[in-house]
Design a protein around this motif. Sequence first.
Motif, PDB file in Angstrom:
ATOM      1  N   SER A  30       0.834  -1.194   0.000  1.00 19.60           N
ATOM      2  CA  SER A  30       0.000   0.000   0.000  1.00 19.60           C
ATOM      3  C   SER A  30       0.874   1.250   0.000  1.00 19.60           C
ATOM      4  N   ASN A  32       0.042   3.846   1.485  1.00 19.95           N
ATOM      5  CA  ASN A  32      -0.248   4.570   2.727  1.00 19.95           C
ATOM      6  C   ASN A  32       0.897   4.505   3.725  1.00 19.95           C
ATOM      7  N   SER A  52       6.793   5.498   5.826  1.00 20.73           N
ATOM      8  CA  SER A  52       5.893   6.006   4.801  1.00 20.73           C
ATOM      9  C   SER A  52       6.449   5.694   3.409  1.00 20.73           C
ATOM     10  N   THR A  98      -4.828   5.007   6.178  1.00 22.41           N
ATOM     11  CA  THR A  98      -4.804   6.247   5.391  1.00 22.41           C
ATOM     12  C   THR A  98      -3.361   6.641   5.141  1.00 22.41           C
ATOM     13  N   PRO A  99      -3.093   7.460   4.132  1.00 21.65           N
ATOM     14  CA  PRO A  99      -1.720   7.871   3.858  1.00 21.65           C
ATOM     15  C   PRO A  99      -1.087   8.538   5.070  1.00 21.65           C
ATOM     16  N   TRP A 100       0.086   8.095   5.411  1.00 24.63           N
ATOM     17  CA  TRP A 100       0.818   8.655   6.546  1.00 24.63           C
ATOM     18  C   TRP A 100       2.033   9.399   6.003  1.00 24.63           C
TER      19      TRP A 100
END
Length: 122
Positions: A30, A32, A52, A98-100
Amino acid sequence: QVQLVESGGGLVQAVGSLRLSCTASGGTFSSNGIGWYRQALGKQRNLVAGISLTQKTIYADSVKGRFTISRNNAQVVLQMNSLKPEDTAVYYCNSFRTPWFGFGTPIPYDYWGQGTQVTVSS
């Protein structure tokens, strides 16, 4: 569906090292971000280290200076040095919901794989 698979655990003496690997089966990681978590017997599961897409990292205070997380397209690695008996736990990798971007504490998905056992003897 992408499944994350952990490997590399084992039994090691205190002050030894282990290298854990997380690979993505059936797809790619992912975007994220990915985290390594651990759960000791009778305790809750906690974040150990996260990374990330842009290589921002986060570490639990208890592992700072001893553990290093890294990633490439094929795997996310947790290099664990100077291991202590209190590092004994089942270690899991998981994607973030969620994107970090390197701020705050990332939240993982609810689904967990089998993990890999790390046992550190004194």
